[in-house]
Write an enzyme that holds these catalytic residues in place. Structure first.
Site, PDB file in Angstrom:
ATOM      1  N   HIS A 123       0.516  -2.760  -2.313  1.00 19.51           N
ATOM      2  CA  HIS A 123       1.583  -3.763  -2.270  1.00 19.51           C
ATOM      3  C   HIS A 123       1.601  -4.538  -0.951  1.00 19.51           C
ATOM      4  O   HIS A 123       2.251  -5.582  -0.865  1.00 19.51           O
ATOM      5  CB  HIS A 123       2.944  -3.125  -2.544  1.00 19.51           C
ATOM      6  CG  HIS A 123       3.503  -2.290  -1.436  1.00 19.51           C
ATOM      7  ND1 HIS A 123       3.431  -0.915  -1.418  1.00 19.51           N
ATOM      8  CD2 HIS A 123       4.170  -2.629  -0.301  1.00 19.51           C
ATOM      9  CE1 HIS A 123       4.030  -0.459  -0.342  1.00 19.51           C
ATOM     10  NE2 HIS A 123       4.481  -1.472   0.367  1.00 19.51           N
ATOM     11  N   ASP A 153      -1.049   2.571  -5.816  1.00 18.66           N
ATOM     12  CA  ASP A 153      -0.610   1.805  -4.643  1.00 18.66           C
ATOM     13  C   ASP A 153      -1.529   2.033  -3.446  1.00 18.66           C
ATOM     14  O   ASP A 153      -1.071   2.156  -2.305  1.00 18.66           O
ATOM     15  CB  ASP A 153       0.836   2.141  -4.275  1.00 18.66           C
ATOM     16  CG  ASP A 153       1.453   1.076  -3.361  1.00 18.66           C
ATOM     17  OD1 ASP A 153       0.954  -0.070  -3.361  1.00 18.66           O
ATOM     18  OD2 ASP A 153       2.413   1.394  -2.648  1.00 18.66           O
ATOM     19  N   ASN A 229       6.045  -0.151   7.951  1.00 16.18           N
ATOM     20  CA  ASN A 229       5.333   1.126   8.035  1.00 16.18           C
ATOM     21  C   ASN A 229       4.389   1.328   6.850  1.00 16.18           C
ATOM     22  O   ASN A 229       3.498   2.173   6.910  1.00 16.18           O
ATOM     23  CB  ASN A 229       6.323   2.298   8.054  1.00 16.18           C
ATOM     24  CG  ASN A 229       6.640   2.784   9.463  1.00 16.18           C
ATOM     25  OD1 ASN A 229       7.757   2.658   9.922  1.00 16.18           O
ATOM     26  ND2 ASN A 229       5.643   3.339  10.129  1.00 16.18           N
ATOM     27  N   SER A 230       4.608   0.599   5.771  1.00 20.47           N
ATOM     28  CA  SER A 230       3.804   0.787   4.562  1.00 20.47           C
ATOM     29  C   SER A 230       2.316   0.717   4.860  1.00 20.47           C
ATOM     30  O   SER A 230       1.839  -0.235   5.478  1.00 20.47           O
ATOM     31  CB  SER A 230       4.149  -0.282   3.523  1.00 20.47           C
ATOM     32  OG  SER A 230       5.432  -0.080   2.995  1.00 20.47           O
ATOM     33  N   LEU A 285      -6.859  12.375 -21.364  1.00 15.22           N
ATOM     34  CA  LEU A 285      -6.732  13.375 -22.431  1.00 15.22           C
ATOM     35  C   LEU A 285      -6.062  12.819 -23.672  1.00 15.22           C
ATOM     36  O   LEU A 285      -6.289  13.297 -24.774  1.00 15.22           O
ATOM     37  CB  LEU A 285      -5.936  14.590 -21.944  1.00 15.22           C
ATOM     38  CG  LEU A 285      -6.632  15.566 -20.992  1.00 15.22           C
ATOM     39  CD1 LEU A 285      -5.766  16.808 -20.804  1.00 15.22           C
ATOM     40  CD2 LEU A 285      -8.006  15.967 -21.514  1.00 15.22           C
ATOM     41  N   GLY A 286      -5.181  11.820 -23.494  1.00 13.83           N
ATOM     42  CA  GLY A 286      -4.498  11.244 -24.647  1.00 13.83           C
ATOM     43  C   GLY A 286      -3.207  11.949 -24.987  1.00 13.83           C
ATOM     44  O   GLY A 286      -2.921  12.202 -26.169  1.00 13.83           O
TER      45      GLY A 286
END
Length: 486
Positions: A123, A153, A229-230, A285-286
């Site tokens: 982001h 992210d 800080n991200s 896996l579904g």
């Protein structure tokens, strides 16, 4: 007399033992000069410190040179009719051209190799037309986006450089609740003054979910994290990066002591995939899974609240082929204990497609061991979110949406292709109105909805306080649900 002699001898022995203990302690104490030895110079390699080191100063000295400021330039389109929400009709009718405008986003990142690979949040650089990196020494680099993964992210950047300071990624699976950590980054543009900011705290929880990414197993910390800080590192007491700061929980936009970091193991997996393939290839896996609640444990006769309950098995999926059923509880995956659905989802996603793994499940109170060959997850558009971030301009409804195809609609019993609610957040206006996961939204304010883009366009015309009327399909019935936008 005899008693006095005995007491004198005992006191002498105790004194000698005390002196010997002090001597042994001083001789075993590490030499402070070793911290600055050539092998540990921050300009070379940011090495891990000895286990149990609690010198914040030493850790910061080793890690800080590898932390960078990430500045992204984002381009967007606008026109004089933007206040109408969907301005396309007016723009074309009056012949008004679209204007291209730019804005700047600022975050943090950290160098993970001497040749200039950098990790940050997706982001921070999402939709960027250019990315610029600034080091602590004030050096500027133009960065190339190697790849970005919205589902976790995580983004990988590359700058041209040699012998750059870098940090080591630790093993986040060994992180313990209560251990000390440092958050290092660039909140509010502090690096413009020539330095980064450091905050200390502890790991307050693990395995947290926020609903902001598809693959979440966040480390929670009370180390202060703020805007900017991200993408910065969360560091343990050995100087290893065990997480990448990603989000905060806050009603005001400031820090209240609840921050979240992407675990280093997940970041490492995504980084390797992006570096090798330019995209992330995940296992599949579904199944849809839910947490084990106290009520679920009683009904299914489970020994604990650990594991993940299967709530849906896709036809023809790897899970379907081995006979996995609804209400099966998966307690182990590939020999590792499953504590929560988010953890299991991360385990499956980080498994190489084609690998055969073991599953331990509980069915009707009995343990069953199965073998399954993991498939490859087919990428499709990321689910649209109408939640805390308010990215769609629709306020905080607290729901996640996905567009299903005609084939999926037939397979799961929906009347047609369209928009399905995949998540309703606790305490949201959607939950208060009675909306549920699995509901199909047929119409919004009497406008037919067939995909998330149409949903977004309708809600973009509304403002806080406006009423919204949904036509919902659930259990072969249509009914209306109304709510007010927050």
């Amino acid at each position: 007399m005899r008693t006095k002699v005995i007491l004198s001898i005992s006191s002498g022995v105790a004194l000698l033992l005390a002196i010997l203990s002090i001597f042994l302690f001083l001789s075993s104490k590490p030499n402070d000069n070793n911290i600055n030895s050539p092998d540990l110079e921050p300009q070379k390699v940011v090495s891990a410190l000895p286990q149990g080191s609690f010198s914040f100063v030493d850790i910061v000295k080793k890690v800080k040179p590898a932390v960078v400021r990430v500045e992204s330039t984002i381009e967007y389109k606008t026109s004089m009719f933007d206040f109408w929400g969907d301005d396309d009709f007016f723009r074309r009718f009056f012949g008004i051209p679209e204007e291209r405008r730019r804005t700047t986003g600022i975050g943090s990142g950290f160098i993970i190799s001497s040749d200039g690979y950098i990790l940050t949040n997706n982001h921070v650089i999402e939709n960027a037309v250019s990315v610029r990196i600034t080091t602590l020494e004030g050096k500027n680099y133009n960065a190339k986006i190697i790849g970005a993964d919205k589902k976790s992210d995580v983004a990988l950047l590359k700058v041209n450089g040699n012998n750059l300071p870098f940090v080591n990624l630790g093993d986040s699976s060994k992180v313990e609740v209560g251990e000390w950590v440092l958050a290092i980054g660039n909140p509010l543009g502090d690096i413009l003054q020539g330095d980064v900011t450091v905050s200390a705290g502890i790991v307050s929880a693990k395995g947290r979910q926020l609903g902001i990414a598809d693959y979440e197993d966040f480390i929670q910390t009370d180390a202060a994290i703020n805007r900017g800080n991200s993408g910065g590192p969360l560091v343990n007491m050995r100087g290893e990066v065990i997480g990448m700061t990603s989000a905060i929980l806050t009603p005001s936009g400031g820090n209240i002591g609840i921050g979240f970091a992407v675990p280093s193991n997940m970041a490492k997996f995504v980084m390797e995939q992006l570096r090798k393939n330019g995209r992330v290839i995940r296992g599949y896996l579904g199944i849809l899974i839910n947490p084990v609640t106290e009520e679920t444990a009683k009904v299914l006769n489970l020994p604990s609240l650990k594991g993940a309950v299967v709530s849906r098995v896709e036809r023809g999926s790897p899970a379907d082929k081995i006979g996995l059923k609804n209400y099966d509880v998966i307690v182990e995956f590939d020999g590792k204990q499953v504590n929560s659905p988010s953890q299991l989802k991360a385990m499956i996603g980080q498994t190489e497609p084609g690998k055969r793994v073991s599953l331990k499940i509980i069915r009707d109170g009995k343990e069953i061991n199965l073998q399954v060959t993991v498939g490859e997850l087919e990428e499709k558009e990321t689910q649209a979110r109408y939640g805390r971030r308010g990215e769609e301009g629709a306020g905080d409804l607290g729901i996640d949406l996905d567009t299903i195809t005609p084939r999926e609609a037939r397979e799961y019993g929906y009347p047609r292709a369209g928009v399905v609610i995949t998540r309703v957040r606790s305490g949201s206006v959607a939950e208060e109105a009675g909306l549920r996961r699995g509901d199909m939204i047929l119409e919004v304010n009497r406008t037919p909805i067939r995909n998330t883009d149409e949903f977004g366009r309708v809600l973009s015309r509304l403002r806080s306080g406006d009423s919204v009327l949904f036509l919902i399909w659930r259990d072969d019935q249509e009914f209306l649900v109304s709510l007010r936008l927050p």
